[in-house]
Design a protein around this motif. Structure first.
Motif, short mmCIF file in Angstrom:
data_model
loop_
_atom_site.label_atom_id
_atom_site.label_comp_id
_atom_site.label_asym_id
_atom_site.label_seq_id
_atom_site.Cartn_x
_atom_site.Cartn_y
_atom_site.Cartn_z
N ILE A 1 7.43 11.46 0.34
CA ILE A 1 6.95 10.09 0.47
C ILE A 1 7.09 9.45 -1.06
O ILE A 1 7.63 9.81 -2.28
CB ILE A 1 5.27 9.93 0.67
CG1 ILE A 1 4.82 11.61 0.89
CG2 ILE A 1 4.66 8.64 0.49
CD1 ILE A 1 4.81 10.68 2.67
N SER B 1 0.45 -1.29 0.17
CA SER B 1 0.20 0.28 -0.39
C SER B 1 0.92 1.23 -0.28
O SER B 1 1.44 1.36 0.70
CB SER B 1 -1.30 -0.20 1.76
OG SER B 1 0.03 -0.34 2.37
N THR B 2 0.61 2.40 -0.44
CA THR B 2 1.02 3.81 -0.51
C THR B 2 0.41 4.40 1.10
O THR B 2 0.27 3.80 2.09
CB THR B 2 0.47 4.30 -1.47
OG1 THR B 2 -1.21 4.37 -1.23
CG2 THR B 2 0.63 4.12 -2.83
N LEU B 3 1.52 5.33 1.46
CA LEU B 3 1.34 6.15 2.35
C LEU B 3 0.87 7.89 1.33
O LEU B 3 1.81 8.47 1.27
CB LEU B 3 2.29 6.00 2.78
CG LEU B 3 2.69 6.49 3.99
CD1 LEU B 3 1.39 6.06 5.44
CD2 LEU B 3 4.06 6.56 4.89
N SER B 4 0.20 8.42 2.43
CA SER B 4 -0.43 9.64 2.05
C SER B 4 0.34 10.42 2.48
O SER B 4 1.14 10.19 4.11
CB SER B 4 -1.79 10.35 2.66
OG SER B 4 -1.77 10.10 4.17
N LYS C 1 9.27 2.67 7.46
CA LYS C 1 8.90 1.15 6.52
C LYS C 1 7.16 1.75 7.47
O LYS C 1 7.65 2.01 9.00
CB LYS C 1 9.06 0.78 5.95
CG LYS C 1 8.06 0.02 5.59
CD LYS C 1 8.61 -1.42 5.39
CE LYS C 1 7.77 -2.00 4.50
NZ LYS C 1 8.19 -4.28 4.45
N VAL C 2 6.19 2.13 6.93
CA VAL C 2 5.19 2.23 7.84
C VAL C 2 3.74 1.38 7.17
O VAL C 2 3.80 0.91 6.07
CB VAL C 2 3.98 3.26 7.85
CG1 VAL C 2 2.64 3.31 8.45
CG2 VAL C 2 5.01 4.42 7.81
N GLN C 3 3.73 0.06 8.14
CA GLN C 3 2.24 -0.55 8.16
C GLN C 3 2.15 -1.03 9.10
O GLN C 3 1.80 -1.12 10.75
CB GLN C 3 3.66 -2.14 9.07
CG GLN C 3 2.67 -3.75 8.57
CD GLN C 3 3.66 -4.36 8.86
OE1 GLN C 3 4.86 -4.69 8.88
NE2 GLN C 3 2.87 -6.47 9.76
N GLN D 1 -0.73 11.31 6.54
CA GLN D 1 -0.17 10.23 7.70
C GLN D 1 0.84 9.92 8.11
O GLN D 1 1.36 9.78 8.82
CB GLN D 1 -0.02 8.45 6.95
CG GLN D 1 -1.61 9.09 6.35
CD GLN D 1 -2.27 7.32 5.73
OE1 GLN D 1 -2.01 7.35 4.52
NE2 GLN D 1 -2.77 6.03 5.30
N ALA D 2 1.94 10.31 7.24
CA ALA D 2 3.59 11.10 7.21
C ALA D 2 3.59 12.14 8.11
O ALA D 2 4.59 11.80 9.93
CB ALA D 2 4.23 10.37 6.38
N PRO E 1 5.02 2.27 1.43
CA PRO E 1 4.92 2.77 2.60
C PRO E 1 5.93 3.25 2.94
O PRO E 1 5.83 2.88 4.31
CB PRO E 1 3.58 1.51 3.35
CG PRO E 1 4.52 -0.11 2.65
CD PRO E 1 4.80 0.68 1.27
N GLY F 1 -0.38 1.72 10.11
CA GLY F 1 -0.48 2.93 11.00
C GLY F 1 0.93 2.85 11.88
O GLY F 1 0.76 3.19 12.24
#
Length: 132
Positions: free
Chosen positions: A80, A2-5, A113-115, A8-9, A85, A117
């Motif tokens: 980003i 998935s991508t990350l906005s 790297k986010v997983q 969110q970052a 993510p 959230g």
């Protein structure tokens, strides 16, 4: 994958900085997955180059807190990654080296790297000479 906005970052890195400065470690550690990997590519002996899991991160930060107090972070510049993510954050920190009493000024570039959230992998590019 998935991508990350950007939002969110930005929220994640702001929570990271705020909770760390306020020493709200319970909330700080909730930002990470249980199996988080923290890497410090520029770390010099005797400092670790890699930490595996929250327990290792917690022990590392307890030891770091005995020699370093960070009192502020600058506003981050966030980039980003496309189709992943992952985000990059550039920011500075100010504080004090508790061993020497000298001011601590540091520039960081972090690859995060986010997983689901939470932070799953954090590469921390910092200058180890700033601690001396």
């Amino acid at each position: 994958m998935s991508t990350l906005s950007y939002e969110q970052a930005e929220q994640l890195i702001q929570l990271f900085a705020d909770r760390y400065i306020r020493k709200d470690y319970a909330a700080f550690f909730n930002l990470f997955t249980d199996d988080v990997v923290f890497e410090f590519p520029y770390a010099q002996e005797p400092n670790p180059k890699r930490l595996d899991g929250k327990a290792a991160l917690q022990q590392y930060l307890e030891n770091l807190g005995k020699v370093l107090e960070i009192t502020s972070f600058t506003e981050p510049v966030i980039h980003i990654a496309a189709d992943a993510p992952v985000f990059f954050a550039q920011f500075g920190a100010s504080g004090r080296n508790l061993s020497t009493g000298r001011a601590y000024e540091q520039s960081y570039i972090s690859v995060i790297k986010v997983q689901d959230g939470r932070i799953a992998h954090y590469q921390d590019y910092w200058n180890p000479l700033a601690l001396t």
